[in-house]
Design a protein around this motif. Structure first.
Motif, mmCIF file in Angstrom:
data_model
loop_
_atom_site.group_PDB
_atom_site.id
_atom_site.type_symbol
_atom_site.label_atom_id
_atom_site.label_comp_id
_atom_site.label_asym_id
_atom_site.label_seq_id
_atom_site.Cartn_x
_atom_site.Cartn_y
_atom_site.Cartn_z
ATOM 1 N N SER A 1 0.849 -1.186 0.000
ATOM 2 C CA SER A 1 0.000 0.000 0.000
ATOM 3 C C SER A 1 0.886 1.238 0.000
ATOM 4 C CB SER A 1 -0.924 0.017 1.229
ATOM 5 O OG SER A 1 -0.170 0.225 2.415
ATOM 6 N N LEU A 2 0.259 2.387 -0.269
ATOM 7 C CA LEU A 2 1.032 3.625 -0.293
ATOM 8 C C LEU A 2 1.582 3.957 1.080
ATOM 9 C CD1 LEU A 2 -1.206 5.779 -2.637
ATOM 10 C CD2 LEU A 2 1.123 5.006 -3.098
ATOM 11 N N GLY A 3 0.817 3.610 2.125
ATOM 12 C CA GLY A 3 1.309 3.832 3.475
ATOM 13 C C GLY A 3 0.999 5.189 4.046
ATOM 14 N N ASP A 4 -0.065 5.813 3.559
ATOM 15 C CA ASP A 4 -0.448 7.120 4.090
ATOM 16 C C ASP A 4 -1.485 6.918 5.188
ATOM 17 O OD1 ASP A 4 -1.475 10.260 2.569
ATOM 18 O OD2 ASP A 4 -1.392 9.634 4.663
ATOM 19 N N PRO A 5 -1.107 7.182 6.445
ATOM 20 C CA PRO A 5 -2.043 6.891 7.542
ATOM 21 C C PRO A 5 -3.229 7.837 7.599
ATOM 22 C CG PRO A 5 -0.115 8.016 8.373
ATOM 23 C CD PRO A 5 0.154 7.727 6.915
ATOM 24 N N PHE A 6 -3.172 8.939 6.856
ATOM 25 C CA PHE A 6 -4.245 9.920 6.931
ATOM 26 C C PHE A 6 -5.242 9.787 5.798
ATOM 27 C CE2 PHE A 6 -2.328 11.834 10.460
ATOM 28 C CZ PHE A 6 -0.971 11.884 10.242
ATOM 29 N N GLN A 7 -4.978 8.856 4.897
ATOM 30 C CA GLN A 7 -5.887 8.636 3.789
ATOM 31 C C GLN A 7 -6.307 7.173 3.778
ATOM 32 O OE1 GLN A 7 -6.890 11.133 1.876
ATOM 33 N NE2 GLN A 7 -5.572 12.583 2.943
ATOM 34 N N LYS A 8 -7.237 6.879 2.898
ATOM 35 C CA LYS A 8 -7.614 5.484 2.715
ATOM 36 C C LYS A 8 -6.387 4.739 2.206
ATOM 37 C CE LYS A 8 -10.028 4.610 -0.912
ATOM 38 N NZ LYS A 8 -9.016 3.859 -1.649
ATOM 39 N N ASP A 9 -5.888 3.802 2.992
ATOM 40 C CA ASP A 9 -4.637 3.136 2.652
ATOM 41 C C ASP A 9 -4.935 1.728 2.184
ATOM 42 O OD1 ASP A 9 -1.577 2.142 4.248
ATOM 43 O OD2 ASP A 9 -1.896 3.126 2.328
ATOM 44 N N THR A 10 -5.459 1.633 0.985
ATOM 45 C CA THR A 10 -5.893 0.350 0.451
ATOM 46 C C THR A 10 -4.718 -0.584 0.227
ATOM 47 O OG1 THR A 10 -7.752 1.421 -0.621
ATOM 48 C CG2 THR A 10 -7.125 -0.748 -1.441
ATOM 49 N N GLN A 11 -4.887 -1.816 0.636
ATOM 50 C CA GLN A 11 -3.871 -2.839 0.420
ATOM 51 C C GLN A 11 -4.210 -3.629 -0.843
ATOM 52 O OE1 GLN A 11 -3.041 -5.246 3.878
ATOM 53 N NE2 GLN A 11 -3.239 -3.517 5.266
ATOM 54 N N TYR A 12 -3.188 -3.876 -1.648
ATOM 55 C CA TYR A 12 -3.321 -4.663 -2.875
ATOM 56 C C TYR A 12 -2.517 -5.944 -2.695
ATOM 57 C CZ TYR A 12 -5.239 -0.377 -4.714
ATOM 58 O OH TYR A 12 -6.028 0.733 -4.921
ATOM 59 N N PHE A 13 -3.147 -7.050 -3.041
ATOM 60 C CA PHE A 13 -2.569 -8.354 -2.742
ATOM 61 C C PHE A 13 -1.977 -9.023 -3.973
ATOM 62 C CE2 PHE A 13 -3.735 -9.418 1.618
ATOM 63 C CZ PHE A 13 -4.587 -8.370 1.911
ATOM 64 N N GLY A 14 -0.907 -9.776 -3.730
ATOM 65 C CA GLY A 14 -0.372 -10.654 -4.757
ATOM 66 C C GLY A 14 -1.141 -11.964 -4.785
ATOM 67 N N PRO A 15 -0.777 -12.868 -5.716
ATOM 68 C CA PRO A 15 -1.506 -14.130 -5.871
ATOM 69 C C PRO A 15 -1.202 -15.146 -4.774
ATOM 70 C CG PRO A 15 0.326 -14.054 -7.379
ATOM 71 C CD PRO A 15 0.275 -12.715 -6.728
ATOM 72 N N GLY A 16 -0.128 -14.920 -4.018
ATOM 73 C CA GLY A 16 0.199 -15.829 -2.940
ATOM 74 C C GLY A 16 1.126 -16.953 -3.353
ATOM 75 N N THR A 17 1.792 -17.523 -2.355
ATOM 76 C CA THR A 17 2.589 -18.737 -2.532
ATOM 77 C C THR A 17 1.951 -19.824 -1.685
ATOM 78 O OG1 THR A 17 4.667 -17.553 -2.905
ATOM 79 C CG2 THR A 17 4.819 -19.849 -2.179
ATOM 80 N N ARG A 18 1.576 -20.915 -2.347
ATOM 81 C CA ARG A 18 0.977 -22.032 -1.608
ATOM 82 C C ARG A 18 2.088 -22.980 -1.192
ATOM 83 N NH1 ARG A 18 -3.991 -24.067 -0.832
ATOM 84 N NH2 ARG A 18 -4.877 -22.578 -2.328
ATOM 85 N N LEU A 19 2.302 -23.099 0.114
ATOM 86 C CA LEU A 19 3.349 -23.969 0.664
ATOM 87 C C LEU A 19 2.738 -25.251 1.185
ATOM 88 C CD1 LEU A 19 6.277 -24.495 1.652
ATOM 89 C CD2 LEU A 19 5.597 -23.408 3.813
ATOM 90 N N THR A 20 3.314 -26.364 0.770
ATOM 91 C CA THR A 20 2.941 -27.669 1.302
ATOM 92 C C THR A 20 4.172 -28.293 1.938
ATOM 93 O OG1 THR A 20 1.271 -27.984 -0.419
ATOM 94 C CG2 THR A 20 2.003 -29.951 0.776
ATOM 95 N N VAL A 21 4.052 -28.612 3.221
ATOM 96 C CA VAL A 21 5.155 -29.249 3.942
ATOM 97 C C VAL A 21 4.786 -30.703 4.189
ATOM 98 C CG1 VAL A 21 6.615 -29.178 5.981
ATOM 99 C CG2 VAL A 21 5.698 -27.045 5.045
ATOM 100 N N LEU A 22 5.628 -31.612 3.691
ATOM 101 C CA LEU A 22 5.339 -33.050 3.801
ATOM 102 C C LEU A 22 6.093 -33.696 4.955
ATOM 103 C CD1 LEU A 22 5.522 -33.909 0.008
ATOM 104 C CD2 LEU A 22 3.504 -33.378 1.356
#
Lengths: 109, 116
Positions: free
Chosen positions: B95-116
């Motif tokens: 996010s832009l990181g502005d605490p005084f404005q709407k600080d919308t977070q944008y997400f990546g697709p993620g990493t799916r971890l499988t531990v065997l």
């Protein structure tokens, strides 16, 4: 504790309206968000509402906010099969997002 | 404009092995977040960076998890050694990181971890 609650499942027929509900805990939340997550994907921002508003409409999406009851809802008009996904609400303090458990929406053709 | 980029998308390892995830935030976004998402649950914050400084790592299990954002742009999250219970999706957001404005977070697709 910090618990944002959502019902787990919702099933609707294509063309009907869907209403997804959320109960949040932090009355100081400045913004409340709705995100959509499709299988294998990250969270996609759908819409948000500022805490001094009680309604926001954005095309097929309508967000209603009841601050007194700390209740947030997302209405999707004319629900389509492409709307099938998990929907998360999130409350925000400064920087910190608290997400609900997610509501899985299934749209029946 | 490119969104948040994460790699790898999927990772399968045996328990006790190390693993690392990489994230490149949206250009110009000062704030970077790592989240853990268990199956059937919402994301939970692990760590938040403002530029290169970790300003909230209270939920990061520091005995086995570490993260860095050396130049204040991309970031790496590491687990060493991995345990079975670490199997989850690891999401990065920025996010832009502005605490005084709407600080919308944008997400990546993620990493799916499988531990065997």
């Amino acid at each position: 504790g910090e618990d944002v609650e959502q019902s787990l499942f919702l099933s609707v027929r294509e063309g009907d309206s869907s209403v997804i509900n959320c109960t949040y805990t932090d009355s100081s939340s400045t913004y409340l968000y709705w995100y959509k997550q499709e299988p294998g994907a990250g969270l996609q921002l759908l819409t948000y509402i500022f805490s001094n508003m009680d309604m926001k409409q954005d095309q097929r999406l309508t967000v209603l906010l009841n601050k007194k009851d700390k209740h947030l809802s997302l209405r999707i008009a004319d629900t389509q099969t492409g709307d099938s996904a998990i929907y998360f609400c999130a409350e925000t303090g400064t920087y910190k997002y608290i997400f609900g458990t997610g509501t899985r929406l299934k749209v029946l053709a | 404009e490119a969104g948040v980029v994460q790699s790898p998308r999927y990772k399968i390892i045996e328990k006790k092995q190390p693993v690392a995830f990489w994230c490149n935030p949206i250009s110009g976004h000062n704030t970077l977040y790592w989240y853990l998402q268990n199956l059937g649950q919402g994301p939970e914050l692990l760590i938040r960076y403002e530029n290169e400084e970790a300003v909230d790592d209270s939920q990061l299990p520091k005995d086995r998890f570490s993260a860095e954002r050396l130049k204040g742009v991309d970031s790496t999250l590491k687990i060493q050694p991995a345990e079975l219970g670490d199997s989850a999706v690891y999401l990065c957001a920025s996010s832009l990181g502005d605490p005084f404005q709407k600080d919308t977070q944008y997400f990546g697709p993620g990493t799916r971890l499988t531990v065997l």
